[in-house]
Design a protein around this motif. Structure first.
Motif, mmCIF file in Angstrom:
data_model
loop_
_atom_site.group_PDB
_atom_site.id
_atom_site.type_symbol
_atom_site.label_atom_id
_atom_site.label_comp_id
_atom_site.label_asym_id
_atom_site.label_seq_id
_atom_site.Cartn_x
_atom_site.Cartn_y
_atom_site.Cartn_z
ATOM 1 N N LEU A 245 0.855 -1.280 -0.030
ATOM 2 C CA LEU A 245 0.122 0.044 -0.067
ATOM 3 C C LEU A 245 0.728 1.266 0.034
ATOM 4 O O LEU A 245 0.511 2.197 -0.730
ATOM 5 N N ASN A 246 2.102 1.192 0.746
ATOM 6 C CA ASN A 246 2.955 2.371 0.782
ATOM 7 C C ASN A 246 3.570 2.657 -0.450
ATOM 8 O O ASN A 246 3.939 3.814 -0.700
ATOM 9 N N PRO B 20 2.169 10.646 1.408
ATOM 10 C CA PRO B 20 3.108 10.100 2.396
ATOM 11 C C PRO B 20 2.628 8.648 2.993
ATOM 12 O O PRO B 20 1.760 8.194 2.745
ATOM 13 N N PRO B 21 3.719 8.051 3.242
ATOM 14 C CA PRO B 21 3.593 6.475 3.763
ATOM 15 C C PRO B 21 2.647 6.477 5.080
ATOM 16 O O PRO B 21 2.553 7.425 6.123
ATOM 17 N N LEU B 22 1.879 5.391 5.350
ATOM 18 C CA LEU B 22 0.994 5.257 6.446
ATOM 19 C C LEU B 22 1.692 4.212 7.383
ATOM 20 O O LEU B 22 2.574 3.229 7.074
ATOM 21 N N PRO B 23 1.810 4.527 8.768
ATOM 22 C CA PRO B 23 2.522 3.878 9.897
ATOM 23 C C PRO B 23 1.631 2.536 9.999
ATOM 24 O O PRO B 23 0.594 2.519 9.934
ATOM 25 N N GLY C 112 -8.874 4.415 12.994
ATOM 26 C CA GLY C 112 -9.789 5.625 12.550
ATOM 27 C C GLY C 112 -8.755 6.739 12.258
ATOM 28 O O GLY C 112 -9.500 8.033 11.752
ATOM 29 N N ALA C 113 -7.424 6.746 12.259
ATOM 30 C CA ALA C 113 -6.774 7.933 12.017
ATOM 31 C C ALA C 113 -6.748 8.436 10.746
ATOM 32 O O ALA C 113 -6.945 9.558 10.350
ATOM 33 N N GLN C 114 -6.785 7.709 9.933
ATOM 34 C CA GLN C 114 -6.880 7.879 8.376
ATOM 35 C C GLN C 114 -8.141 7.383 7.605
ATOM 36 O O GLN C 114 -8.302 7.178 6.441
#
Length: 547
Positions: free
Chosen positions: A208-209, A218-221, A230-232
């Motif tokens: 995905l990144n 930007p990449p997701l952690p 639910g952050a993104q």
């Protein structure tokens, strides 16, 4: 949490003020309990978040019972409160106190729950039964009495179930695609299943990144806990499997209502314990009406995005608008270039006169057609002959259909047909006013006293003489009053019609606002206020002298 506190305080204040005024505390308790029960089954408590806003589901208290079974205690307490209200006195008061306390405690426990995953489970059959019960209730209220009522109730229930079942069927989905599975419950997700979902997401995160990097995102952690889901927005891989993230700290609009009703129940019950005589025989009816109104109004406020804070944020625009509108630009004269002179006041007066003329002509034409049609729409004049009864049905149906089409819609149609200008406004106003005046006229005829009519018929007077001497003297004063009142309405309507190109002062205001000439637009607004008051006083005086 501030919103919940405000809602609770508001409910307590309502109960205290009603108690100080000597109002019925049992009525408030019934209204609170019935409203809570209706809200528990119809209004969302907490949103279930997906990847996109369109993925969000809105479960009710009933839909959250598998996830939060202790909420069932509050529902049972509310039902018990309604049941004990039949006894009245301290028994009803104690039921309200217990229901309010249990509901308040259940809500507080729910709001302190951490975020958790839940699986969306459609509940078939609920909407069909609800629709059937609604039609059954309508039959109960409006249909006949006796054995026929039972048949009507069964037919209404069956029709509601059948129609809603069709809308939820594969054929119905082509017309109402959002109806299947409309009522949903949230099934709890075990901890091991949650761990599996998060692990699967983290395993696919590298791919995905890589995709996100190729489109400059930007990449997701990686995700370590449910609270980070639910952050993104809920990851698509999880949302597509029917999972949603419940966040009890983020309330939907049903939750503040329940906090308000819980406080209302608790405080009104305490006041009722102190003064058991604060109850009335009509508590059940008024409490039920209040509950239905609240349940209808709350989603209406939510659907219209009613938010006073937005008005506060828009205050700078309002100040700028007012500063640019004042003082009015009555005339702008350029001695060096007379051809560039502008006379807004003259234009306003000309357009205002045209607006009055549109209303006058539209009302006059409507009166000419409504007067004869009203006699055909009066039940007492058309009941003796089959052809007259048929004319009654036809004319009444025309009135109902015509009144259902707004004047603005008619104006848009006639502007397209005959072009911009006042003629389109006159046509739209006249056609719509025929139905309004015809209905008022016909009801006045139906309410005419039978004595003079029967006296003329007993001496062999013809139908025209009965109308001339028995009915018209009774109804003409009402006809005059209704016509003058309709002219007042039509004048206000003609202002709005100008905004769609039907001419008059509305057309002038629209042009001035579109060009940013607010100092000219304000002249039209002032003129409307003056003329509206003038017409109101003159029509009132005419009604006083003629009626």
């Amino acid at each position: 949490m501030t919103l919940f506190v405000i809602a609770g305080i508001l409910g307590a204040v309502i109960a205290v003020l009603s108690g100080l005024a000597g109002g019925s505390m049992r009525r408030l308790g019934l209204a609170g309990a019935l409203t809570s029960l209706l809200v528990a089954g119809t209004l969302p408590l907490t949103p279930g978040v997906g990847l996109r806003a369109t993925d969000t589901v809105s479960p009710t208290v009933l839909g959250l019972l598998p996830v939060a079974p202790w909420l069932l205690l509050s529902l049972l307490a509310l039902v018990a409160s309604v049941w004990t209200a039949r006894r009245g006195g301290r028994v009803a008061a104690l039921g309200s106190v217990i229901a309010g306390a249990v509901l308040l405690l259940s809500l507080i426990v729910w709001t302190r729950q951490p975020s958790q995953l839940a699986h969306v489970q459609p509940l078939p059959g609920v909407m069909e039964v609800v629709a059937g019960l609604l039609l059954l209730a309508l039959v109960q209220v409006f249909t006949w009495t006796g054995p026929q009522r039972r048949t009507g109730l069964l037919v209404g229930f069956a029709l509601g179930v059948a129609l809603t079942g069709y809308l939820l069927s594969p054929d119905g989905r082509t017309k109402f695609p959002s109806t299947p599975g409309y009522y949903r419950v949230m099934r709890p997700v075990p901890a091991d299943e949650t761990t599996r979902l998060i692990s699967g997401y983290n395993a696919d995160l590298a791919n995905l990144n890589a995709i996100r990097k190729s489109i400059d995102l930007p990449p997701l952690p990686p995700i370590k806990a449910v609270s980070e889901l639910g952050a993104q927005g809920l990851p698509q891989a999880i949302a597509d499997q029917g999972y949603r993230l419940l966040q009890p700290a983020r309330p939907a609009y049903g939750e503040p209502v329940l906090f308000l009703t819980a406080a209302l129940l608790l405080v009104s019950g305490l006041l009722h314990l102190r003064r058991p005589q604060l109850q009335q025989a009509s508590d059940w009816l008024t409490g039920s009406v209040i509950a239905v109104l609240v349940t209808l109004l709350v989603p209406s406020f939510a659907a219209t995005n009613f938010n006073l804070s937005q008005l506060v944020r828009g205050a700078p625009f309002l100040r700028d608008f007012l500063s640019r509108s004042w003082p009015p630009n009555l005339a702008q004269v350029n001695p060096q270039n007379p051809s560039a002179n502008i006379y807004p006041l003259q234009e306003v007066m000309s357009q205002m006169a045209l607006t009055v003329e549109i209303a006058l002509v539209g009302t006059f034409i409507a009166t000419l057609f409504a007067l004869p049609l009203s006699f055909l729409a009066a039940r007492n004049l058309t009941a003796r002959h089959v052809l007259m009864r048929a004319s009654y049905v036809v004319v009444r149906t025309f009135f109902n259909v015509d009144r259902g089409i707004d004047t603005l819609i008619l104006a848009l149609v006639f502007v397209a047909a005959v072009g911009l200008g006042p003629f389109a406004g006159v046509l739209a106003m006249a056609i719509h006013s025929v139905a309004d005046l015809g209905k008022l006229y016909s009801e006045a005829i139906e309410n005419a006293e039978r004595g003079p009519i029967e006296a003329l018929e007993s001496v062999g007077a013809t139908g025209t003489n009965v109308l001339r001497w028995g009915i018209l003297p009774q109804v003409l004063p009402l006809f005059t009053s209704y016509t003058l009142y309709r002219f007042e309405i039509n004048f206000r309507v003609s202002i709005v019609l100008g905004f769609v190109g039907a001419g008059g002062i509305g057309f002038f205001i629209q042009g001035a606002m579109a060009s940013g000439h607010y100092d000219q637009m304000i002249i039209g607004v002032i003129a409307i206020i003056v003329i509206v008051n003038l017409i109101d006083f003159l029509s009132s005086e005419l009604r006083r002298r003629l009626v």
